[in-house]
Write an enzyme that holds these catalytic residues in place. Structure first.
Site, short mmCIF file in Angstrom:
data_model
loop_
_atom_site.label_atom_id
_atom_site.label_comp_id
_atom_site.label_asym_id
_atom_site.label_seq_id
_atom_site.Cartn_x
_atom_site.Cartn_y
_atom_site.Cartn_z
N PHE A 138 44.47 46.14 34.93
CA PHE A 138 45.18 46.95 35.92
C PHE A 138 46.67 46.73 35.69
O PHE A 138 47.20 45.65 35.97
CB PHE A 138 44.75 46.46 37.30
CG PHE A 138 45.32 47.19 38.48
CD1 PHE A 138 44.71 48.34 38.97
CD2 PHE A 138 46.44 46.70 39.14
CE1 PHE A 138 45.20 48.99 40.10
CE2 PHE A 138 46.95 47.35 40.26
CZ PHE A 138 46.32 48.50 40.74
N GLU A 183 48.85 40.29 43.69
CA GLU A 183 48.31 41.30 44.64
C GLU A 183 49.10 41.26 45.95
O GLU A 183 48.54 41.30 47.05
CB GLU A 183 46.81 41.10 44.84
CG GLU A 183 46.06 41.26 43.53
CD GLU A 183 44.70 41.90 43.64
OE1 GLU A 183 44.41 42.51 44.68
OE2 GLU A 183 43.94 41.80 42.66
C1 LIG Z 1 48.72 35.00 36.71
C2 LIG Z 1 49.19 36.35 37.18
C3 LIG Z 1 48.34 37.44 37.05
C4 LIG Z 1 48.74 38.71 37.44
N1 LIG Z 1 47.93 39.80 37.24
C5 LIG Z 1 48.42 41.05 37.45
C6 LIG Z 1 47.67 42.21 37.06
O1 LIG Z 1 46.52 42.11 36.59
N2 LIG Z 1 48.22 43.44 37.22
C7 LIG Z 1 49.47 43.61 37.72
O2 LIG Z 1 49.93 44.74 37.83
N3 LIG Z 1 50.23 42.53 38.13
C8 LIG Z 1 49.74 41.26 37.97
N4 LIG Z 1 50.48 40.17 38.33
C9 LIG Z 1 51.82 40.38 38.86
C10 LIG Z 1 51.96 40.04 40.33
O3 LIG Z 1 51.30 40.98 41.12
C11 LIG Z 1 53.47 39.93 40.62
O4 LIG Z 1 53.91 38.73 40.01
C12 LIG Z 1 53.77 39.95 42.10
O5 LIG Z 1 53.57 41.23 42.63
C13 LIG Z 1 55.21 39.54 42.40
O6 LIG Z 1 56.12 40.24 41.61
P1 LIG Z 1 57.25 39.44 40.81
O7 LIG Z 1 56.60 38.33 40.09
O8 LIG Z 1 58.02 40.42 40.01
O9 LIG Z 1 58.16 38.79 41.92
P2 LIG Z 1 59.35 39.53 42.75
O10 LIG Z 1 58.88 40.83 43.28
O11 LIG Z 1 60.57 39.51 41.91
O12 LIG Z 1 59.52 38.52 43.97
C14 LIG Z 1 60.23 37.29 43.85
C15 LIG Z 1 60.33 36.68 45.26
O13 LIG Z 1 61.05 37.55 46.12
C16 LIG Z 1 60.26 37.85 47.27
N5 LIG Z 1 60.53 39.21 47.71
C17 LIG Z 1 60.57 40.35 46.96
N6 LIG Z 1 60.83 41.40 47.73
C18 LIG Z 1 60.95 40.96 49.00
C19 LIG Z 1 61.22 41.57 50.25
N7 LIG Z 1 61.38 42.90 50.39
N8 LIG Z 1 61.29 40.78 51.36
C20 LIG Z 1 61.08 39.43 51.24
N9 LIG Z 1 60.82 38.79 50.09
C21 LIG Z 1 60.77 39.55 48.98
C22 LIG Z 1 58.82 37.66 46.84
O14 LIG Z 1 57.96 37.41 47.94
C23 LIG Z 1 58.95 36.47 45.91
O15 LIG Z 1 58.97 35.29 46.67
C24 LIG Z 1 50.05 38.88 38.01
C25 LIG Z 1 50.89 37.76 38.16
C26 LIG Z 1 50.48 36.52 37.76
C27 LIG Z 1 51.43 35.37 37.91
#
Ligand SMILES: Cc1cc2nc3c(=O)[nH]c(=O)nc-3n(C[C@H](O)[C@H](O)[C@H](O)COP(=O)(O)OP(=O)(O)OC[C@H]3O[C@@H](n4cnc5c(N)ncnc54)[C@H](O)[C@@H]3O)c2cc1C
Length: 382
Positions: free
Chosen positions: A123, A362
């Site tokens: 996904f 997620e």
């Molecule tokens: C092992 C692993 C497997 C994964 N598998 C998938 C997958 O299969 N498919 C897929 O599409 N994605 C996948 N992901 C991605 C995952 O869904 C994202 O890492 C997650 O959505 C967070 O996005 P980011 O890492 O870019 O963090 P960011 O969005 O950059 O967030 C960084 C920090 O800022 C905070 N933050 C951001 N916006 C706000 C707001 N508006 N208000 C308050 N706090 C905020 C967040 O809570 C977090 O603490 C996976 C991630 C990992 C680590």
């Protein structure tokens, strides 16, 4: 909500528990060290129907209700979160989306492959520059006659190097969520690149990858759902997907409870088992309360889905609580183990490492608080 399991649900749970004890838990530490689950487990999951739960039998699924699905994911999560994640993504996010939004041709083509384990799905929503703010994704799909050319990059994609098909979300129109379209993209097409991500804190056995798309050409028949409706496909998948993460977290917390109780009864300090010290009992009872509360919240989501009630907010509540509970439970279990919890020989260190990502993917815990807050107040804080 009926808390009594039917005979069928009990049988599914027992099947999943026995499978986990025989085929998953004994190998989890080895797969973690090798940074790869043995792919043979996929065929074994399929054989028991665990890759086809809730998918209609006419498409190769094993049918079943959403509570049965939660029971299986709880058991798998107890054995190894990396294995639970394979099912959550390939079945929970990809096959269920094909079943919900696919054309008859797409269902007939992909569902028998996904449910039999002949193919795995991934996904692909998150990108290097857009995680929580997924609606701003920049991967593009441009029309080329009756085909599309997809270009861009995806990050942290579970099953990324294993999958035969990727559910890819790409921009086909205006900025924001209305300009996103979903595509089912075979991963062997020219221009499709994937690179395994090493060095993860937890879920080390899982194939998490970066994907790249260099003008990957797919026919219009690869589009899943209407043009510009891809973000709805993603959000619908994740609303149910969060229930499966929550169920996996219940499994982690249960594994923590079993490990902590077992160790506390054996380890002696001050002339008696540490289970006889009140503060150790507090650690254990805190884990037990988290297990029960997380499970009930998870089952409530399954119950709402089965009864056709709204479930998105309930799903956020369950995922938020269960993921934080799994981290708490693993931390408490590690405390029960003392210094032995800090070394690889015992299971709790891995449980803590695996639990940690649950509050991130997620939807992070912060994002779920904003979703719940928006549902309660009608005011968006995004
Ligand atoms: C092992 C692993 C497997 C994964 N598998 C998938 C997958 O299969 N498919 C897929 O599409 N994605 C996948 N992901 C991605 C995952 O869904 C994202 O890492 C997650 O959505 C967070 O996005 P980011 O890492 O870019 O963090 P960011 O969005 O950059 O967030 C960084 C920090 O800022 C905070 N933050 C951001 N916006 C706000 C707001 N508006 N208000 C308050 N706090 C905020 C967040 O809570 C977090 O603490 C996976 C991630 C990992 C680590």
């Amino acid at each position: 909500m009926n808390l009594e399991l039917s005979d069928e649900q009990t049988a599914v749970r027992e099947l999943a528990a026995a499978f986990t004890d025989r085929e998953v838990a004994p190998y989890a530490a080895e797969w973690d060290r090798a940074e790869s689950v043995d792919r043979a487990v996929v065929g074994k999951l399929a054989k028991l129907g665990f890759l086809g739960l809730t998918i209609p039998e006419e498409y190769g699924g094993s049918g079943g209700d959403h509570l049965s699905y939660c029971l299986v994911l709880e058991e798998l999560g107890r054995g190894d979160s990396a294995v639970r994640g394979i099912v959550s993504v390939s079945l929970g996010l990809v096959a269920k989306s094909v079943n919900a939004y696919g054309t008859e041709e797409q269902k007939r083509h992909w569902l028998p492959r996904l449910t039999s384990g002949e193919a795995l799905g991934c996904f692909a929503l998150t990108e290097p520059g857009t995680g929580s703010d997924a609606a701003n994704l920049t991967t593009r799909a441009v029309r080329d006659g009756d085909h599309w050319l997809i270009s861009g990059a995806k990050m942290f994609i579970t099953n990324g190097t294993w999958a035969e098909v990727a559910l890819v979300f790409a921009r086909t129109g205006e900025p924001g969520h209305r300009g996103v379209t979903a595509f089912l993209v075979p991963t062997d097409l020219p221009g499709f690149g994937r690179t395994l991500i090493h060095g993860k804190l937890g879920l080390r056995g899982q194939a998490t990858a970066e994907l790249s798309f260099d003008a990957v050409r797919v026919p219009d028949s690869a589009r899943l759902g209407a043009e510009g409706k891809g973000f709805s496909v993603a959000m619908a998948a994740l609303a149910k997907g969060r229930m499966s993460v929550a169920a996996g977290c219940v499994g982690i917390a249960r594994a923590c409870l079993d490990a902590a109780v077992g160790y506390a009864k054996e380890r002696e300090q001050f002339g008696r088992p540490i289970a006889g010290h009140q503060l150790v009992q507090e650690l254990i009872s805190d884990i037990a309360v988290d297990v029960d509360a997380a499970r009930l919240l998870t089952w409530r989501v399954a119950d709402h889905i089965e009864r056709g009630l709204p479930f998105a907010t309930e799903s956020s509540v369950a995922k938020l609580f269960a993921s934080e509970a799994a981290v708490r439970a693993a931390n408490n279990a590690l405390q029960v183990f003392g210094g032995y919890g800090f070394i690889d020989e015992y299971p709790v260190g891995k449980l803590l490492r695996d639990a940690r990502v649950m509050t991130l993917y997620e939807g992070t815990s912060q994002i779920h608080k904003l979703l719940i807050g928006r549902a309660l107040t009608g005011v968006s804080a995004f």
